[in-house]
Write an enzyme that holds these catalytic residues in place. Structure first.
Site, PDB file in Angstrom:
ATOM      1  N   ASP A  17       0.833  -1.193   0.000  1.00 44.27           N
ATOM      2  CA  ASP A  17       0.000   0.000   0.000  1.00 44.27           C
ATOM      3  C   ASP A  17       0.877   1.256   0.000  1.00 44.27           C
ATOM      4  OD1 ASP A  17       0.964   0.439   2.592  1.00 44.27           O
ATOM      5  OD2 ASP A  17      -0.737  -0.542   3.528  1.00 44.27           O
ATOM      6  N   TRP A  47     -10.508 -28.800  -4.349  1.00 51.08           N
ATOM      7  CA  TRP A  47     -11.853 -29.135  -3.862  1.00 51.08           C
ATOM      8  C   TRP A  47     -12.815 -29.420  -5.016  1.00 51.08           C
ATOM      9  CZ3 TRP A  47     -11.352 -30.642   0.783  1.00 51.08           C
ATOM     10  CH2 TRP A  47     -10.488 -29.998   1.666  1.00 51.08           C
ATOM     11  N   PRO A  60     -15.374 -22.576   3.716  1.00 49.69           N
ATOM     12  CA  PRO A  60     -15.599 -21.159   4.029  1.00 49.69           C
ATOM     13  C   PRO A  60     -15.287 -20.837   5.498  1.00 49.69           C
ATOM     14  CG  PRO A  60     -17.435 -22.036   2.776  1.00 49.69           C
ATOM     15  CD  PRO A  60     -16.565 -23.206   3.156  1.00 49.69           C
ATOM     16  N   LYS A  90     -18.201 -30.645  12.231  1.00 50.84           N
ATOM     17  CA  LYS A  90     -18.381 -29.967  10.940  1.00 50.84           C
ATOM     18  C   LYS A  90     -17.371 -28.837  10.745  1.00 50.84           C
ATOM     19  CE  LYS A  90     -23.278 -30.454   9.841  1.00 50.84           C
ATOM     20  NZ  LYS A  90     -24.441 -29.642   9.436  1.00 50.84           N
TER      21      LYS A  90
END
Lengths: 137, 137, 137, 137
Positions: A17, A47, A60, A90
């Site tokens: 930046d 995936w 995610p 999970k």
């Protein structure tokens, strides 16, 4: 203890930046690439071509917690050291440590859910198969 | 209580990943834009032209903690609601809540340090002037 | 004939869009990284530490012309083959060919100007020193 | 003559590079957003929910040609003026002019193909329906 994968990163001009240092969301981007690399380096395909889990779109993020200790700039080579702190049904907790020459620059802990998205259906999380956890551990 | 600024965001096609949802580092990118917007909407100039603090490069991140509650996709309009939870001597805690139609999608808490970078010198943090804190509160 | 440098690229999940293919501005980003790599691989330091040209910020683009022939997706390894087509006084034409397994996916031609930005002054282009051109050719 | 849509852009800190100016692939990113905006501002839904063309993923690029005339920096507001130069059977030529206060900073011409991607099939281009062309002209 978890397997640790090491993913090399070269810092590019466009990653930095106006302060001349890495714009911080790029660290998150590299951690995501390192998360994929962790699974790939254990022999898994990307995936989108994982036959055992049709329509898998990866893992995610549910939560990230990242500390930035030292800046980096372009022309430098970094390493992302990735491991799994914990497996749940999970969800799993992945840790990324970004180093330059052995010095820790940035550390992130991510909570990720394994998800599928069949055509025309919404994204949904699924239980992490035992074979997947065992194969990458 | 802190002032709350509201920064609109339009989700673009290129912000989304192969799962069709926002690639998560973009949420961090929008929170950074919303951090600048928080100060600008109080009447301050961009950091590079803030005469009272020469060579100011803004507020690099020391730490972020973000929870992702719901996905977003392209064509949607979001809002980033930004406030300051706490001011310390050289550091402040900024909170960003990203909403879609009043529903919270993502929440991030950032620790930021006010920094300058004079030519030829390294980046360094400075004390936050009272006038700056008061002007944006 | 120009020297050709080869810069490896790994396509990441986050580089791809909802169509599952690389979002095209990332090809430009990789070409920029390959432009730096072209000079680095000839033994030059990063632009910010090039002692012979103080305040050098690199080679901003004046023009790009890019053709996209085939898509790419994540998990693939690409190569960017970079050369210089032509040197002018302040400007050079750089060519990048992005290949996957020998197949051309994307080709870009860039017009770049060597620039400096002394503190407090605007960006300006300078003549390309002979030693720089010779060293990388 | 083509309809012209105007898409506002705010330049963010993270869009700029160590030279303090917009990193050029972001101009391509904004042109892509402006391409979507061109169709949306004519009343069309996002491509993923365009019922008349199932599995539409939008208009991938075949070619871009961009000239960068003046730099921009953060805190500035730009406008992208978008139109269509030419419609062919499967392809159209879109032009984007990026302005700041009426001054042209950057101009890009894109060749785009209308594409669909049914589940499990590769990406393919389709003929542009008359109604689509007429609705946005």
């Amino acid at each position: 203890m978890s397997r640790v994968s090491i993913c090399p990163v070269e810092v590019h001009f466009g990653d930095c930046d106006p302060a001349g240092i890495v714009f911080f969301p790029n660290f998150s981007r590299w951690m995501d690439a390192a998360s994929h690399h962790f699974f790939r380096s254990a022999g898994l395909p990307p995936w989108h071509s994982l036959a055992e889990i049709p329509h898998c779109i990866g893992n995610p993020l549910l939560e990230i917690h990242t500390r930035f200790l030292m800046p980096a700039t372009y022309g430098e080579r970094l390493e992302v050291h990735t491991s799994v702190d914990e497996w749940r049904r999970k969800v799993f907790i992945q840790r990324h440590r970004i180093l330059r020459g052995g010095v820790l620059l940035c550390e992130g802990v991510e909570t990720r859910a394994l998800c599928v998205k069949p055509p025309g259906e919404p994204l949904k999380s699924i239980a992490i198969p035992d074979w997947l956890r065992e194969r990458v551990s």
